[in-house]
Design a protein around this motif. Sequence first.
Motif, PDB file in Angstrom:
ATOM      1  N   PHE A  13       0.839  -1.201   0.000  1.00 27.64           N
ATOM      2  CA  PHE A  13       0.000   0.000   0.000  1.00 27.64           C
ATOM      3  C   PHE A  13       0.874   1.251   0.000  1.00 27.64           C
ATOM      4  O   PHE A  13       0.629   2.198  -0.762  1.00 27.64           O
ATOM      5  N   GLU A  14       1.902   1.285   0.859  1.00 26.66           N
ATOM      6  CA  GLU A  14       2.779   2.453   0.936  1.00 26.66           C
ATOM      7  C   GLU A  14       3.566   2.653  -0.358  1.00 26.66           C
ATOM      8  O   GLU A  14       3.728   3.787  -0.821  1.00 26.66           O
ATOM      9  N   VAL A  15       4.019   1.577  -0.959  1.00 30.57           N
ATOM     10  CA  VAL A  15       4.735   1.665  -2.235  1.00 30.57           C
ATOM     11  C   VAL A  15       3.793   2.195  -3.313  1.00 30.57           C
ATOM     12  O   VAL A  15       4.166   3.082  -4.096  1.00 30.57           O
ATOM     13  N   LEU A  16       2.565   1.679  -3.355  1.00 33.21           N
ATOM     14  CA  LEU A  16       1.577   2.131  -4.336  1.00 33.21           C
ATOM     15  C   LEU A  16       1.353   3.633  -4.209  1.00 33.21           C
ATOM     16  O   LEU A  16       1.388   4.368  -5.205  1.00 33.21           O
ATOM     17  N   LYS A  17       1.119   4.118  -2.998  1.00 30.57           N
ATOM     18  CA  LYS A  17       0.862   5.545  -2.785  1.00 30.57           C
ATOM     19  C   LYS A  17       2.082   6.388  -3.175  1.00 30.57           C
ATOM     20  O   LYS A  17       1.937   7.449  -3.791  1.00 30.57           O
ATOM     21  N   HIS A  18       3.266   5.929  -2.841  1.00 28.75           N
ATOM     22  CA  HIS A  18       4.485   6.672  -3.187  1.00 28.75           C
ATOM     23  C   HIS A  18       4.660   6.751  -4.706  1.00 28.75           C
ATOM     24  O   HIS A  18       4.954   7.821  -5.248  1.00 28.75           O
ATOM     25  N   LEU A  19       4.456   5.648  -5.392  1.00 33.61           N
ATOM     26  CA  LEU A  19       4.603   5.642  -6.848  1.00 33.61           C
ATOM     27  C   LEU A  19       3.525   6.485  -7.526  1.00 33.61           C
ATOM     28  O   LEU A  19       3.776   7.121  -8.554  1.00 33.61           O
ATOM     29  N   GLN A  20       2.324   6.512  -6.940  1.00 28.18           N
ATOM     30  CA  GLN A  20       1.276   7.380  -7.497  1.00 28.18           C
ATOM     31  C   GLN A  20       1.664   8.850  -7.365  1.00 28.18           C
ATOM     32  O   GLN A  20       1.406   9.645  -8.272  1.00 28.18           O
ATOM     33  N   LYS A  21       2.321   9.212  -6.241  1.00 22.37           N
ATOM     34  CA  LYS A  21       2.797  10.595  -6.072  1.00 22.37           C
ATOM     35  C   LYS A  21       3.867  10.918  -7.112  1.00 22.37           C
ATOM     36  O   LYS A  21       3.867  12.007  -7.680  1.00 22.37           O
ATOM     37  N   ILE A  22       4.771   9.982  -7.347  1.00 22.45           N
ATOM     38  CA  ILE A  22       5.815  10.190  -8.357  1.00 22.45           C
ATOM     39  C   ILE A  22       5.177  10.393  -9.726  1.00 22.45           C
ATOM     40  O   ILE A  22       5.536  11.309 -10.466  1.00 22.45           O
ATOM     41  N   LYS A  23       4.214   9.551 -10.048  1.00 16.97           N
ATOM     42  CA  LYS A  23       3.533   9.629 -11.352  1.00 16.97           C
ATOM     43  C   LYS A  23       2.805  10.958 -11.513  1.00 16.97           C
ATOM     44  O   LYS A  23       2.803  11.547 -12.593  1.00 16.97           O
ATOM     45  N   THR A  47       5.356  -1.174 -12.034  1.00 15.87           N
ATOM     46  CA  THR A  47       5.057  -1.477 -10.630  1.00 15.87           C
ATOM     47  C   THR A  47       3.661  -0.996 -10.268  1.00 15.87           C
ATOM     48  O   THR A  47       2.908  -1.703  -9.592  1.00 15.87           O
ATOM     49  N   LEU A  48       3.311   0.199 -10.711  1.00 10.87           N
ATOM     50  CA  LEU A  48       1.957   0.709 -10.468  1.00 10.87           C
ATOM     51  C   LEU A  48       0.913  -0.200 -11.087  1.00 10.87           C
ATOM     52  O   LEU A  48      -0.103  -0.519 -10.449  1.00 10.87           O
ATOM     53  N   ARG A  49       1.151  -0.615 -12.316  1.00 11.33           N
ATOM     54  CA  ARG A  49       0.212  -1.513 -12.995  1.00 11.33           C
ATOM     55  C   ARG A  49       0.017  -2.799 -12.203  1.00 11.33           C
ATOM     56  O   ARG A  49      -1.097  -3.294 -12.046  1.00 11.33           O
TER      57      ARG A  49
END
Length: 131
Positions: free
Chosen positions: A14-24, A41-43
């Motif tokens: 969950f934390e990785v998903l949220k961080h990558l969404q912020k980067i995107k 990774t997001l996909r």
Amino acid sequence: MEIINANAATLSNFEVLKHLQKIKDSKRKHKGQLATITYETLRYLEETPCKDQTPQKIANCLKALQPFNLSKTEKLMLINTPPTTPLEIQLLVEESEEKLTEEQVQQILDILAEYFPFIVPEKIKVEENSN
């Protein structure tokens, strides 16, 4: 690249998903390999149970799991890939047969289903002896 502190933090999916969404979503666009890694990774993560998790549900679930004396790693694995069967708990919790009773395994499955309702746990079937 050199790893300075390998155990600085362990992140949930969950934390990785949220961080990558912020980067995107950031204004600064990344090019090349980082953009590909972020996208792939997001996909992947958007197809896993973490897409439906929230920080509050995770925190409450971790509090509910405290009585079972699970390690941080075991709790992280339960959060990242919530099990739906006793067999999956056996695979995620080290020496689960010695640490947990069948009732405790069912309680863990029920806790995970309560905080992550998108999973449906399998009930343990207790065989009764007719002796």
